[in-house]
Design an enzyme around this catalytic site. Structure first.
Site, PDB file in Angstrom:
ATOM      1  N   SER A 116       4.013   2.700   7.844  1.00 12.50           N
ATOM      2  CA  SER A 116       3.501   1.453   7.185  1.00 12.50           C
ATOM      3  C   SER A 116       4.544   1.379   6.512  1.00 12.50           C
ATOM      4  O   SER A 116       5.602   1.950   5.706  1.00 12.50           O
ATOM      5  CB  SER A 116       2.224   1.900   6.346  1.00 12.50           C
ATOM      6  N   ASP A 167       1.697  -7.533   2.645  1.00 13.38           N
ATOM      7  CA  ASP A 167       1.229  -6.164   1.515  1.00 13.38           C
ATOM      8  C   ASP A 167       3.965  -5.531   1.763  1.00 13.38           C
ATOM      9  O   ASP A 167       3.390  -4.794   2.605  1.00 13.38           O
ATOM     10  CB  ASP A 167       1.076  -5.391   3.115  1.00 13.38           C
ATOM     11  N   HIS A 209       0.368  -1.191   0.270  1.00 12.11           N
ATOM     12  CA  HIS A 209      -0.408  -0.237   0.183  1.00 12.11           C
ATOM     13  C   HIS A 209       0.635   1.599   0.260  1.00 12.11           C
ATOM     14  O   HIS A 209       0.582   2.669  -0.584  1.00 12.11           O
ATOM     15  CB  HIS A 209      -1.353   0.103   1.195  1.00 12.11           C
TER      16      HIS A 209
END
Ligand code: ARG
Length: 722
Positions: A658, A238, A86
């Site tokens: 992230s 991810d 992402h």
């Protein structure tokens, strides 16, 4: 019997205060001996010098700020970077076309010559951090002393913070220039810490030639999509892989075909050994923003204005976008990144408001504030320093309540909701800009906006957004064109929008062919966006004094907490600078249900089996077959015999983290952090020891996909996991 009970109780209290030490986002340049002792006690086998050592080599040299909004980690001697899928998403989308859709199909560069430059993407590597608080305070004191009584009175009560606000940018700039002046490859950034009570400068190497190396298809990289976002248990793979390129001197340089893979000072060794419950785990990364010191009044504003606007306005817009995305593949690709970005903090805000209520966070803050008031009242010096801080906060938040509410709805509706209004806003900035560089960037931004824009989608979204805004805020907060809607269109929003799209050249990408300021100035959308901007500015101006009072008194509140609890270590709120969070691999129990600390390959197959009703669980049949075949080889966990996919730790993370590396006690890579859990979505405001978890993708799952799905032997060799 009684005594035994007492001892048990005492022990459990001790254990829990010890545990509390795990909370926090700590700066690497001032890790205290106490923190090191706790970390070593939890299982860290490294010293503070191994973590941060500007003179030598340390773990921080392998950690990168990715694009300024995410984190990443270097995993090879040739500058290979792991981050989240992402985090790479918008770049992967920008490099994709309907014919070559890398979001959908994934991408494997079969060799370095096939790696694709990602324009605009950068990676920063921290060199060192230095405290500049005393220097900035001294500069400000001089300015304060020079301010005459008359000037002070003209500013009013919060004169100091107003002058600070006027001067701080140029003071920051001067320091930044000084710290980067001898080396054009450096980027220095001064940031404020502890609600404005301290300042540090961070100096980075700024790399701008970054190339895409590998991405799984989004069925894996975004597995679970919006259904599972912010939730545990997870099976999302991810990750995406990029490479940093440098010039022949191994220094940052603009893209050039002749650039070479960057050779890092340090890269993270990747571990195939796995972990178990209670094992040491630590993240290093760039958390964006938290509000752990925020007053109870500020928390209420966050819930009722900021989060409420996000939840309601984005809800209206996303429903329409989703409908169109499901009906047309081109629109799906165009709106993919925008939708995910909007929906991410939409869902976060819903979860945050729910958790703040359930976990009684406002009440907890009020308790702390009560204790603080009593502590202040005990001492004349404290009374002088902290004054009426709680009264001031309460008054200021109350005074701006309805204006601020409307201001947030206005922003969500017109600046980041409707595409045509957002395009007009950028076009308007272009008309008024004088700096050529800035103008160029604005044109690029317009091109990007039109690339991700569909007229029919936006007509419907803009109609719904205008109508929703019109009925949500009171009449005083309506831009002038609402009169036109009433008078000329008899309140028919659809007709008004049809007419608008017909009249405005900004409804069509063709306008880019011949951007002409004189023509644009006459465009109806420029008139309307200026009405929105004027309203927004006037609300801002009207509440200027409240904003200063809030900044000043929130700063005082933070200082009061630090002073009252001076025997405890306190970390600063996140501000996109490098932080370390330590803790352990940890399960949790919520509402009587125990959540295991890892998920297995069987659990993804179980979800895939539901994909007829939940489309976020769809994967390509070849992937299901691959998972079912179960050739997990060295990636399987030796203790459990399972192929483990994702896992949780009690590390303290937030947006910006992230892609953060999750390290074991030896500083080896065991995972990449990618999310937080729904049970404690209030964690940006309050960390709940028993519930707040960091969700990561197990690095063995990442390697399995690179190996078995991507067949990228050359990368497996380069990463050389042990
Ligand atoms: N919630 C995660 C984060 O903010 C992931 C966001 C992207 N995924 C998504 N489904 N929108 O780090």
């Amino acid at each position: 019997m009684k005594r035994k009970f007492m001892t048990l109780l005492a022990l459990s209290v001790m254990a829990s205060t010890n545990m509390k030490a795990d909370e926090g986002m700590w700066m690497l340049n001032n890790l205290t001996p106490q923190s090191m002792k706790i970390m070593n006690g939890l299982g860290l086998q490294l010293s503070d010098k191994d973590l941060y050592n500007p003179q030598g080599t340390s773990l921080k040299d392998a950690v990168v700020s990715f694009g300024g909004f995410c984190s990443g980690v270097i995993v090879s001697p040739e500058g290979l970077v792991f981050t989240n899928h992402h985090c790479g998403f918008a770049n992967i989308q920008a490099l994709s076309t309907p014919e070559n859709d890398m979001l959908k199909n994934g991408f494997v560069a079969s060799g370095k010559e096939k790696e694709i430059p990602a324009p605009g993407l950068f990676v920063d590597i921290l060199q060192y951090t230095e405290d500049v608080t005393a220097r900035i305070n001294k500069t400000m004191d001089k300015i304060y002393k020079k301010t005459s009584k008359k000037q002070r009175e003209a500013y009013g009560e919060n004169w100091k913070i107003q002058i600070l606000d006027e001067k701080i940018d140029s003071i920051f700039e001067e320091i930044q220039k000084e710290y980067s002046k001898n080396d054009p490859t450096l980027k220095a950034v001064v940031s404020s810490y502890y609600s404005g009570n301290a300042y540090y400068v961070s100096v980075y190497k700024h790399f701008t030639d970054i190339r895409l190396v590998f991405t799984p298809p989004q069925s894996l990289g975004k597995f679970g999509g919006e259904t599972d976002n912010w939730m545990w248990p997870r099976q999302t793979c991810d990750f995406s892989v990029f490479r940093i390129y440098a010039n022949e001197k191994n220094e940052p340089a603009e893209y050039a075909a002749s650039n070479r893979p960057y050779q890092p000072k340090h890269f993270a060794p990747v571990s195939l050994q796995g972990f178990q419950m209670g094992d040491y785990s630590m993240t290093l990364g760039f958390p964006g923003s938290t509000d752990r010191y925020l007053s109870s009044f500020g928390i209420e504003e966050r819930m009722n204005s900021i989060n409420a606007a996000r939840i309601e306005v984005r809800g209206v817009k996303q429903d329409i976008w989703e409908k169109w995305m499901n009906s047309d593949a081109t629109i799906r690709l165009q709106y993919a990144a925008k939708y995910a970005q909007s929906s991410n903090y939409w869902k976060n805000s819903i979860g945050m408001n729910k958790a703040l209520k359930e976990l009684k966070v406002v009440e907890q803050k009020q308790d702390l504030e009560k204790r603080l008031s009593e502590w202040i009242a005990q001492d004349a010096k404290r009374q002088k320093e902290f004054g009426n801080l709680f009264q001031n906060l309460e008054q200021a938040y109350k005074a701006r309540k309805s204006d601020f509410y409307a201001y947030m709805f206005l922003g969500e509706t017109f600046f980041s909701g409707s595409d045509i209004f957002s395009i007009a806003n950028t076009a308007n900035a272009w008309i008024n800009a004088t700096d050529e560089d800035y103008k160029k960037r604005l044109v690029e931004s317009l091109e990007k906006k039109f690339k991700d824009y569909n007229e029919n989608v936006d007509k419907e979204a803009t109609t719904a957004l205008l109508e929703f805004y019109g009925k949500t805020v009171s009449a005083a907060y309506l831009p002038d064109f609402y009169k036109t809607i009433q008078n000329d269109f008899k309140g028919d929003y659809k007709k008004f929008v049809e007419d608008l799209f017909q009249k405005s050249v900004l409804s069509d990408a063709k306008v880019l062919k011949d951007l002409n300021a004189d023509n644009l100035k006459k465009d109806i959308m420029i008139t309307y966006i200026n009405q929105v901007r004027d309203l927004s500015k006037s609300l801002n101006k009207k509440n200027e004094q409240q904003a200063y009072a809030i900044a000043e008194n929130e700063k005082l509140l933070c200082r009061a907490i630090l002073d009252m609890e001076e025997d405890q270590a306190h970390y600063s709120d996140a501000n996109s600078t490098l932080r370390l969070s330590y803790g352990i691999v940890a399960d949790y129990t919520n509402e009587g249900i125990r959540q295991n600390y890892f998920t297995t390959s069987q659990s993804i197959l179980d979800k895939i089996a539901q994909s007829d009703s939940i489309s976020d669980y769809k994967v390509e049949p070849s992937i299901t077959a691959m998972l079912k075949a179960g050739n997990f080889g060295p990636y399987k966990d030796k203790r459990t015999g399972e192929m483990q996919l994702c896992f949780i730790t009690n590390n303290d993370i937030t947006g910006g983290n992230s892609g953060s590396p999750m390290f074991n006690g030896k500083g080896e890579l065991i995972g990449l952090a990618f999310d937080g859990n729904w049970d404690a979505m209030s964690s940006d405001i309050s960390f709940t020891q028993s519930l707040t978890r960091c969700i990561g993708v197990d690095i063995r799952y990442v390697l399995y996909i690179i190996d078995q799905w991507g067949k990228a032997d050359h990368l497996i060799k380069e990463i050389n996991a042990k």
